[in-house]
Design a protein around this motif. Structure first.
Motif, PDB file in Angstrom:
ATOM      1  N   THR A   1      16.738  20.334  41.841  1.00  0.00           N
ATOM      2  CA  THR A   1      16.085  20.609  40.560  1.00  0.00           C
ATOM      3  C   THR A   1      15.921  19.297  39.785  1.00  0.00           C
ATOM      4  O   THR A   1      16.599  18.309  40.069  1.00  0.00           O
ATOM      5  CB  THR A   1      16.914  21.575  39.695  1.00  0.00           C
ATOM      6  OG1 THR A   1      18.224  21.011  39.490  1.00  0.00           O
ATOM      7  CG2 THR A   1      17.040  22.935  40.357  1.00  0.00           C
ATOM      8  N   THR A   2      15.017  19.313  38.815  1.00  0.00           N
ATOM      9  CA  THR A   2      14.912  18.192  37.873  1.00  0.00           C
ATOM     10  C   THR A   2      15.238  18.698  36.475  1.00  0.00           C
ATOM     11  O   THR A   2      15.083  19.876  36.171  1.00  0.00           O
ATOM     12  CB  THR A   2      13.505  17.561  37.884  1.00  0.00           C
ATOM     13  OG1 THR A   2      12.533  18.539  37.504  1.00  0.00           O
ATOM     14  CG2 THR A   2      13.167  17.017  39.267  1.00  0.00           C
ATOM     15  N   LEU A   3      15.697  17.775  35.615  1.00  0.00           N
ATOM     16  CA  LEU A   3      16.246  18.148  34.313  1.00  0.00           C
ATOM     17  C   LEU A   3      15.261  18.035  33.169  1.00  0.00           C
ATOM     18  O   LEU A   3      15.622  18.206  32.015  1.00  0.00           O
ATOM     19  CB  LEU A   3      17.480  17.279  34.006  1.00  0.00           C
ATOM     20  CG  LEU A   3      18.577  17.273  35.081  1.00  0.00           C
ATOM     21  CD1 LEU A   3      19.711  16.344  34.664  1.00  0.00           C
ATOM     22  CD2 LEU A   3      19.094  18.679  35.340  1.00  0.00           C
ATOM     23  N   GLY A   4      13.997  17.725  33.457  1.00  0.00           N
ATOM     24  CA  GLY A   4      13.003  17.648  32.399  1.00  0.00           C
ATOM     25  C   GLY A   4      13.082  16.347  31.628  1.00  0.00           C
ATOM     26  O   GLY A   4      13.733  15.384  32.040  1.00  0.00           O
ATOM     27  N   ARG A   5      12.381  16.308  30.481  1.00  0.00           N
ATOM     28  CA  ARG A   5      12.312  15.087  29.682  1.00  0.00           C
ATOM     29  C   ARG A   5      13.702  14.644  29.232  1.00  0.00           C
ATOM     30  O   ARG A   5      14.517  15.453  28.795  1.00  0.00           O
ATOM     31  CB  ARG A   5      11.419  15.322  28.458  1.00  0.00           C
ATOM     32  CG  ARG A   5      11.212  14.059  27.633  1.00  0.00           C
ATOM     33  CD  ARG A   5      10.470  14.324  26.344  1.00  0.00           C
ATOM     34  NE  ARG A   5      10.760  13.270  25.374  1.00  0.00           N
ATOM     35  CZ  ARG A   5      10.672  13.401  24.069  1.00  0.00           C
ATOM     36  NH1 ARG A   5      10.331  14.548  23.549  1.00  0.00           N
ATOM     37  NH2 ARG A   5      10.947  12.386  23.271  1.00  0.00           N
ATOM     38  N   GLY A   6      13.973  13.347  29.350  1.00  0.00           N
ATOM     39  CA  GLY A   6      15.279  12.816  28.971  1.00  0.00           C
ATOM     40  C   GLY A   6      16.333  13.070  30.016  1.00  0.00           C
ATOM     41  O   GLY A   6      17.525  12.875  29.757  1.00  0.00           O
ATOM     42  N   GLY A   7      15.927  13.486  31.218  1.00  0.00           N
ATOM     43  CA  GLY A   7      16.890  13.871  32.246  1.00  0.00           C
ATOM     44  C   GLY A   7      17.770  12.750  32.741  1.00  0.00           C
ATOM     45  O   GLY A   7      18.939  12.971  33.088  1.00  0.00           O
ATOM     46  N   SER A   8      17.251  11.524  32.784  1.00  0.00           N
ATOM     47  CA  SER A   8      18.078  10.397  33.235  1.00  0.00           C
ATOM     48  C   SER A   8      19.168  10.089  32.216  1.00  0.00           C
ATOM     49  O   SER A   8      20.323   9.807  32.579  1.00  0.00           O
ATOM     50  CB  SER A   8      17.208   9.160  33.474  1.00  0.00           C
ATOM     51  OG  SER A   8      16.401   9.338  34.612  1.00  0.00           O
ATOM     52  N   ASP A   9      18.811  10.133  30.915  1.00  0.00           N
ATOM     53  CA  ASP A   9      19.823   9.946  29.869  1.00  0.00           C
ATOM     54  C   ASP A   9      20.845  11.074  29.904  1.00  0.00           C
ATOM     55  O   ASP A   9      22.047  10.848  29.700  1.00  0.00           O
ATOM     56  CB  ASP A   9      19.162   9.909  28.488  1.00  0.00           C
ATOM     57  CG  ASP A   9      18.256   8.698  28.306  1.00  0.00           C
ATOM     58  OD1 ASP A   9      18.380   7.752  29.095  1.00  0.00           O
ATOM     59  OD2 ASP A   9      17.423   8.722  27.383  1.00  0.00           O
ATOM     60  N   LEU A  10      20.381  12.284  30.187  1.00  0.00           N
ATOM     61  CA  LEU A  10      21.286  13.426  30.293  1.00  0.00           C
ATOM     62  C   LEU A  10      22.259  13.240  31.461  1.00  0.00           C
ATOM     63  O   LEU A  10      23.440  13.583  31.361  1.00  0.00           O
ATOM     64  CB  LEU A  10      20.488  14.721  30.462  1.00  0.00           C
ATOM     65  CG  LEU A  10      21.284  16.009  30.656  1.00  0.00           C
ATOM     66  CD1 LEU A  10      22.261  16.231  29.506  1.00  0.00           C
ATOM     67  CD2 LEU A  10      20.351  17.208  30.791  1.00  0.00           C
ATOM     68  N   THR A  11      21.773  12.689  32.557  1.00  0.00           N
ATOM     69  CA  THR A  11      22.654  12.396  33.694  1.00  0.00           C
ATOM     70  C   THR A  11      23.753  11.429  33.274  1.00  0.00           C
ATOM     71  O   THR A  11      24.929  11.620  33.593  1.00  0.00           O
ATOM     72  CB  THR A  11      21.842  11.790  34.857  1.00  0.00           C
ATOM     73  OG1 THR A  11      20.820  12.705  35.250  1.00  0.00           O
ATOM     74  CG2 THR A  11      22.740  11.498  36.053  1.00  0.00           C
ATOM     75  N   ALA A  12      23.371  10.379  32.543  1.00  0.00           N
ATOM     76  CA  ALA A  12      24.344   9.376  32.106  1.00  0.00           C
ATOM     77  C   ALA A  12      25.389   9.969  31.169  1.00  0.00           C
ATOM     78  O   ALA A  12      26.597   9.730  31.317  1.00  0.00           O
ATOM     79  CB  ALA A  12      23.618   8.220  31.424  1.00  0.00           C
ATOM     80  N   THR A  13      24.944  10.752  30.187  1.00  0.00           N
ATOM     81  CA  THR A  13      25.901  11.327  29.234  1.00  0.00           C
ATOM     82  C   THR A  13      26.777  12.385  29.897  1.00  0.00           C
ATOM     83  O   THR A  13      27.934  12.569  29.505  1.00  0.00           O
ATOM     84  CB  THR A  13      25.176  11.930  28.019  1.00  0.00           C
ATOM     85  OG1 THR A  13      24.204  12.891  28.450  1.00  0.00           O
ATOM     86  CG2 THR A  13      24.474  10.844  27.206  1.00  0.00           C
ATOM     87  N   THR A  14      26.246  13.071  30.902  1.00  0.00           N
ATOM     88  CA  THR A  14      27.047  14.053  31.643  1.00  0.00           C
ATOM     89  C   THR A  14      28.171  13.357  32.403  1.00  0.00           C
ATOM     90  O   THR A  14      29.334  13.806  32.391  1.00  0.00           O
ATOM     91  CB  THR A  14      26.166  14.845  32.619  1.00  0.00           C
ATOM     92  OG1 THR A  14      25.181  15.573  31.874  1.00  0.00           O
ATOM     93  CG2 THR A  14      26.993  15.824  33.440  1.00  0.00           C
ATOM     94  N   ILE A  15      27.846  12.247  33.054  1.00  0.00           N
ATOM     95  CA  ILE A  15      28.872  11.479  33.769  1.00  0.00           C
ATOM     96  C   ILE A  15      29.896  10.932  32.782  1.00  0.00           C
ATOM     97  O   ILE A  15      31.107  10.961  33.029  1.00  0.00           O
ATOM     98  CB  ILE A  15      28.229  10.331  34.574  1.00  0.00           C
ATOM     99  CG1 ILE A  15      27.364  10.897  35.708  1.00  0.00           C
ATOM    100  CG2 ILE A  15      29.290   9.399  35.148  1.00  0.00           C
ATOM    101  CD1 ILE A  15      26.547   9.861  36.450  1.00  0.00           C
ATOM    102  N   GLY A  16      29.399  10.460  31.627  1.00  0.00           N
ATOM    103  CA  GLY A  16      30.308   9.930  30.615  1.00  0.00           C
ATOM    104  C   GLY A  16      31.300  10.967  30.134  1.00  0.00           C
ATOM    105  O   GLY A  16      32.501  10.687  29.997  1.00  0.00           O
ATOM    106  N   LYS A  17      30.818  12.183  29.894  1.00  0.00           N
ATOM    107  CA  LYS A  17      31.715  13.257  29.460  1.00  0.00           C
ATOM    108  C   LYS A  17      32.667  13.665  30.588  1.00  0.00           C
ATOM    109  O   LYS A  17      33.863  13.891  30.356  1.00  0.00           O
ATOM    110  CB  LYS A  17      30.907  14.468  29.006  1.00  0.00           C
ATOM    111  CG  LYS A  17      31.769  15.641  28.561  1.00  0.00           C
ATOM    112  CD  LYS A  17      30.947  16.869  28.216  1.00  0.00           C
ATOM    113  CE  LYS A  17      31.858  18.056  27.903  1.00  0.00           C
ATOM    114  NZ  LYS A  17      31.104  19.300  27.631  1.00  0.00           N
ATOM    115  N   ALA A  18      32.135  13.758  31.799  1.00  0.00           N
ATOM    116  CA  ALA A  18      32.970  14.169  32.944  1.00  0.00           C
ATOM    117  C   ALA A  18      34.136  13.208  33.161  1.00  0.00           C
ATOM    118  O   ALA A  18      35.261  13.627  33.452  1.00  0.00           O
ATOM    119  CB  ALA A  18      32.116  14.259  34.200  1.00  0.00           C
TER     120      ALA A  18
END
Length: 396
Positions: free
Chosen positions: A117-134
């Motif tokens: 799947t793809t995460l839509g607009r801002g998805g790369s930033d969302l990937t980064a913040t998800t890793i940061g929270k994890a």
């Protein structure tokens, strides 16, 4: 070894493209799989380059290390199970064999179908913040092509300046009302994990950028930024029922819900409501003719319960600032707009209390933004007591 990995990806991509050409069909699921190849290839190339330089790096496909999403292809949401899964994989690998993790952005694996799947607009930033929270990191950095979040769009006014500090509330309002640097959805994991996000410039690494945190010192803050959203449609809706009839607003918004149309800014009284429609939602149907027909249908439905006045070619100017200074912000803003001879057709203060939105004609919007930026960030407005002519702009 690297050449073999790349050739295998290219062969798989060729098979996929041949299949699409043969079937003459491209579903959203297939589209997500197709666009994933670019990210998978680029991260492999970058990891190989770092290793060649002697910097130990390891490439990861997000959909293979625990990014679990909904099955909403092209615009999937990350599910809560992602965080422990990603933490387990990345922490485990780091402890056993430390290497810089190079992770594909905006990709995940659907929970039900297990498809990419793809995460839509801002998805790369969302990937980064998800890793940061994890991983519970102390700071997340997002690298862009500007020196952080700016006081306004530099394409409208070149004297726009970087904003050194923002709250998550301010960043969300800025993004929603048109700022292109960040997407509100991408900040969600950082906000939930209370992790600061720093926006930096890839082309100017020495610039301090913008630091986004849960709270900041607002004692000296007045206005943070000015955002412009163009091509807005405005509706004035007046009830045909008697004063005090309950349920009017509920009926109005149920019509928008049934038609799947998002509303931006709202101002209400007991018998009327003025609102603007989100252009990105309204015009998402690719043909303008279809969008126009849909708008006609909205008016037709609303006219069953109200008198409707449709106003197109409007812009929303959003003033993001300190709610404690809202009276001063409005005082200065209306002084500037009066001097320009601009009539504000609608005003609304958002529930977040950091945003005041003004609706003006599209043709006046750029001039308004430039004048407001000059008033708030380059000059101060003072009362001219000598001639009683109200407020004049004076250099600070």
């Amino acid at each position: 070894m690297h050449v073999k990995i790349f050739s295998e990806h290219l062969e798989e991509l060729e098979l996929l493209l041949n299949g699409i050409a043969m079937m003459k069909e491209l579903t959203k699921r297939t589209q997500d799989y197709l666009v994933s190849f670019g990210e998978c290839m680029s991260t492999r190339i970058f990891a190989a380059y770092l290793n060649k330089l002697g910097v130990k790096a390891r490439q990861y496909d997000a959909f293979e290390i625990g990014f679990i999403t909904t099955d909403d292809f092209t615009n999937a949401d990350i599910l809560e199970a992602t965080y422990p899964a990603v933490a387990k994989r990345l922490n485990g690998d780091w402890l056993s064999d430390p290497a810089i993790a190079i992770v594909t952005g905006f990709l995940g694996k659907a929970q039900k179908s297990c498809a990419v799947t793809t995460l839509g607009r801002g998805g790369s930033d969302l990937t980064a913040t998800t890793i940061g929270k994890a991983l519970g990191l102390p700071e997340i950095q997002v690298w862009k092509d500007v020196d952080g979040v700016l006081t306004c769009d530099p394409n409208i006014y070149p004297k726009a300046e970087p904003v050194p500090f923002l709250t998550f509330d301010e960043a969300a309002e800025l993004a929603y009302f048109g700022a292109q640097v960040l997407h509100p959805q991408s900040m969600r994991p950082a906000r939930e994990g209370d992790i600061p996000v720093r926006v930096k410039n890839s082309y100017n690494p020495k610039a301090p950028g913008t630091l986004i945190t849960k709270e900041r010192d607002m004692s000296k803050a007045i206005l943070t930024s000015i955002v412009l959203k163009r091509n807005v449609t405005m509706l004035d809706i007046v009830s045909t029922r008697m004063l005090g009839q309950y349920g009017f607003l509920a009926k109005v918004f149920s019509i928008f819900e049934d038609l799947g149309i998002s509303v931006d800014v709202v101002a209400t009284s007991e018998v009327s409501v003025s609102l603007t429609l989100d252009p990105s939602k309204l015009w998402s149907r690719e043909l303008i003719q279809q969008a126009s027909q849909e708008l006609d249908h909205v008016v037709e439905e609303l006219e069953k319960i109200a008198v409707v006045n449709l106003l197109q070619n409007r812009s929303i100017i959003s003033l993001i600032g300190n709610v404690q200074q809202s009276s001063l912000i409005l005082e200065k803003a209306f002084c500037v707009l009066r001097r320009l001879g601009v009539t504000v057709q609608m005003i609304s203060q958002g529930a977040s209390k950091v945003n005041i939105s003004l609706v003006v004609n599209d043709t006046e919007a750029d001039e308004c933004v430039r004048a407001l930026h000059e008033a708030f960030f380059e000059t101060k407005l003072q009362r001219d007591y000598t001639n009683g002519n109200g407020y004049v702009a004076k250099s600070s």
